[in-house]
Design a protein around this motif. Structure first.
Motif, PDB file in Angstrom:
ATOM      1  N   THR A 198     -13.410  -2.233 -32.804  1.00 30.56           N
ATOM      2  CA  THR A 198     -13.651  -2.924 -31.537  1.00 30.56           C
ATOM      3  C   THR A 198     -12.410  -3.671 -31.074  1.00 30.56           C
ATOM      4  OG1 THR A 198     -15.970  -3.206 -32.176  1.00 30.56           O
ATOM      5  CG2 THR A 198     -15.165  -4.550 -30.370  1.00 30.56           C
ATOM      6  N   CYS A 199     -11.761  -4.360 -31.986  1.00 32.85           N
ATOM      7  CA  CYS A 199     -10.547  -5.117 -31.616  1.00 32.85           C
ATOM      8  C   CYS A 199      -9.456  -4.183 -31.123  1.00 32.85           C
ATOM      9  CB  CYS A 199     -10.064  -5.929 -32.813  1.00 32.85           C
ATOM     10  SG  CYS A 199     -11.169  -7.281 -33.294  1.00 32.85           S
ATOM     11  N   LEU A 254     -10.403  -2.854 -27.565  1.00 34.60           N
ATOM     12  CA  LEU A 254     -10.343  -3.892 -26.533  1.00 34.60           C
ATOM     13  C   LEU A 254      -8.965  -4.538 -26.427  1.00 34.60           C
ATOM     14  CD1 LEU A 254     -13.810  -5.623 -27.017  1.00 34.60           C
ATOM     15  CD2 LEU A 254     -13.166  -3.822 -25.410  1.00 34.60           C
ATOM     16  N   ALA A 257     -18.577  -2.636 -23.133  1.00 36.09           N
ATOM     17  CA  ALA A 257     -17.585  -3.546 -22.557  1.00 36.09           C
ATOM     18  C   ALA A 257     -17.628  -3.509 -21.035  1.00 36.09           C
ATOM     19  CB  ALA A 257     -16.190  -3.177 -23.050  1.00 36.09           C
ATOM     20  N   PRO A 287     -11.827 -14.062 -19.935  1.00 40.22           N
ATOM     21  CA  PRO A 287     -11.063 -13.229 -20.881  1.00 40.22           C
ATOM     22  C   PRO A 287     -11.385 -13.489 -22.336  1.00 40.22           C
ATOM     23  CG  PRO A 287      -9.644 -13.995 -19.122  1.00 40.22           C
ATOM     24  CD  PRO A 287     -10.966 -14.682 -18.927  1.00 40.22           C
ATOM     25  N   PHE A 315     -20.469  -5.525 -20.013  1.00 35.01           N
ATOM     26  CA  PHE A 315     -20.258  -6.941 -20.358  1.00 35.01           C
ATOM     27  C   PHE A 315     -19.327  -7.615 -19.356  1.00 35.01           C
ATOM     28  CE2 PHE A 315     -20.508 -10.388 -23.325  1.00 35.01           C
ATOM     29  CZ  PHE A 315     -19.272 -11.022 -23.272  1.00 35.01           C
ATOM     30  N   PHE A 316     -18.183  -6.969 -19.068  1.00 34.83           N
ATOM     31  CA  PHE A 316     -17.210  -7.582 -18.167  1.00 34.83           C
ATOM     32  C   PHE A 316     -17.630  -7.475 -16.709  1.00 34.83           C
ATOM     33  CE2 PHE A 316     -14.347  -6.480 -21.814  1.00 34.83           C
ATOM     34  CZ  PHE A 316     -14.110  -7.783 -22.197  1.00 34.83           C
ATOM     35  N   LEU A 354     -18.687 -10.154 -27.630  1.00 30.56           N
ATOM     36  CA  LEU A 354     -19.022  -8.733 -27.593  1.00 30.56           C
ATOM     37  C   LEU A 354     -18.743  -8.091 -28.951  1.00 30.56           C
ATOM     38  CD1 LEU A 354     -19.840  -6.167 -26.086  1.00 30.56           C
ATOM     39  CD2 LEU A 354     -17.474  -5.963 -25.299  1.00 30.56           C
ATOM     40  N   LYS A 380     -14.629 -12.106 -24.479  1.00 30.54           N
ATOM     41  CA  LYS A 380     -14.792 -10.768 -25.042  1.00 30.54           C
ATOM     42  C   LYS A 380     -15.097 -10.842 -26.533  1.00 30.54           C
ATOM     43  CE  LYS A 380      -9.751 -10.583 -25.414  1.00 30.54           C
ATOM     44  NZ  LYS A 380      -8.530  -9.928 -24.934  1.00 30.54           N
ATOM     45  N   TYR A 381     -14.799 -11.957 -27.173  1.00 31.32           N
ATOM     46  CA  TYR A 381     -15.073 -12.075 -28.599  1.00 31.32           C
ATOM     47  C   TYR A 381     -16.562 -12.010 -28.933  1.00 31.32           C
ATOM     48  CZ  TYR A 381     -10.168 -13.402 -29.038  1.00 31.32           C
ATOM     49  OH  TYR A 381      -8.800 -13.414 -29.003  1.00 31.32           O
TER      50      TYR A 381
END
Length: 381
Positions: free
Chosen positions: A113-114, A117, A83, A93, A86-87, A99, A96-97
């Motif tokens: 993961t959910c 994050l 993450a 925003p 990635f960010f 990922l 992020k899905y």
């Protein structure tokens, strides 16, 4: 694979076997288990108490939990590492899905993961079906306009913002504006943090039995109640669950306190033994059966709650009569010095006498165990 016996049942059988009043073979026969199974229980009990070397159940559970925790920590570290990279690319925003999809391909569960994050699985799966909906685009325009209005006038709350948006030509209801402002932290500078309100307790179930204590198949209707009994050490409580079809006690729990956990433990033991489907569980209106834990257990296992009226013992007469039977055959026989002595006496009477020796005319002069054995096809269905 056979279903495991409830832990409470195993402890009681071991306690009866250790008293030495009967042989292991007789105790195993009385409780409907094999002699080798009873020997294993006694061996494990010695290990748990430290009188015999071996791996205790607590050690096994701790090792299993440590392995699970280690695997979870490794997954969380991998999520955070991916993450951060990635960010760092400046992803939006909602981006992020993707990922989550990449991590799922590498074997990391979507739920983990959910959680790491900070968003729900429902939101992710909804995005999978429609990554960018028209509603999302409209909400983005509304949020941008609301932020502009609030930046000019920080004292404006969502109601004033909704009025301003209407003047600017945006078509959106006040509830929608309130939801978007709450999600993005747009509040009036004068607003106070709303306090928590007390939630009402679980609702009382309807009476689905209506004093008809009959059943055409196993696990169609269960009855449950709590009975209290005195000893020289204090009171002892038993919560039992009875199958109306065979009059068998399919689950029970005994404790020195009459709490919701007592009723939950009895019902959980019955569920573990019988795996019911769409069963009606009828009780009185005691607070233990109205508790949030008990209602949640019913809901999670697809069971339907049922309750009689207040101060109407006839609405649960079949279970009340069983409690009276226990009172006459065990509790009134002598004065009980300790809770443990009374506990073992009740367990022995239920498993040995009531289930396997006491014939009932309503069951064609069969015992509950004999009745269920002869109707094994219905029980399997």
């Amino acid at each position: 694979m056979p279903k495991p016996y409830p832990e409470e049942f195993r402890r009681d059988v071991v306690a009866v076997a250790r008293k030495g009043q009967s042989t292991l073979r007789q105790v195993a026969k009385d409780f409907g288990i094999s002699e080798s199974c009873l020997a294993n229980w006694l061996k494990q009990a010695d290990i748990e108490e430290g009188s015999r070397p071996g791996v205790t159940k607590a050690d096994t559970e701790e090792l299993r939990e440590l392995r699970k925790r280690l695997k979870l920590v490794e997954q969380e570290n991998e999520i955070l590492r991916r993450a951060a990279a990635f960010f760092a690319r400046g992803a939006a925003p909602k981006m992020k899905y993707p990922l989550v999809l990449d991590l799922a391909d590498d074997g990391i569960p979507v739920a983990v993961t959910c959680r790491v994050l900070g968003f729900s699985k429902q939101a992710f799966y909804k995005w999978c079906k429609n990554p960018v909906s028209q509603r999302d685009r409209d909400d983005a325009h509304l949020i941008d306009a609301a932020l502009g209005i609030h930046a000019d006038d920080p004292e404006f709350g969502y109601r004033f913002i909704a009025d301003e948006l209407a003047d600017l030509g945006y078509e959106a209801g006040e509830n929608r504006i309130q939801r978007l402002c709450s999600l993005h932290g747009i509040f009036s500078c004068f607003a106070k943090k709303p306090g928590l309100t007390n939630r009402p307790g679980p609702p009382v179930h309807e009476d689905l039995v209506a004093r008809d204590f009959t059943a055409q198949r196993p696990n169609q209707v269960w009855l449950t109640d709590i009975s209290e009994h005195r000893t020289d050490e204090g009171k002892l409580y038993i919560c039992a669950v009875k199958d109306v079809w065979s009059n068998r006690i399919v689950g029970y729990s005994i404790d020195e306190r009459m709490t919701a956990s007592l009723a939950v433990a009895a019902l959980r033991n019955a569920i573990a033994l019988r795996s019911p489907v769409d069963t009606i569980v009828h009780s009185d209106r005691g607070s233990q059966f109205r508790s949030r834990k008990f209602c949640k257990l019913l809901s999670n296992n697809g069971l339907r709650g049922s309750m009689g009226r207040v101060a109407a013992c006839a609405d649960n007469a079949a279970m009340e009569s069983w409690c009276a039977l226990l009172q006459h055959n065990v509790l009134d026989r002598k004065r009980w010095a300790t809770r443990e002595e009374l506990r073992l006496a009740m367990v022995v009477w239920i498993e040995r006498t009531y289930h396997r020796r006491r014939r009932q005319r309503g069951l064609a002069r069969l015992t509950p165990i004999e009745y269920e054995t002869l109707n094994q096809a219905l029980l399997a269905a």
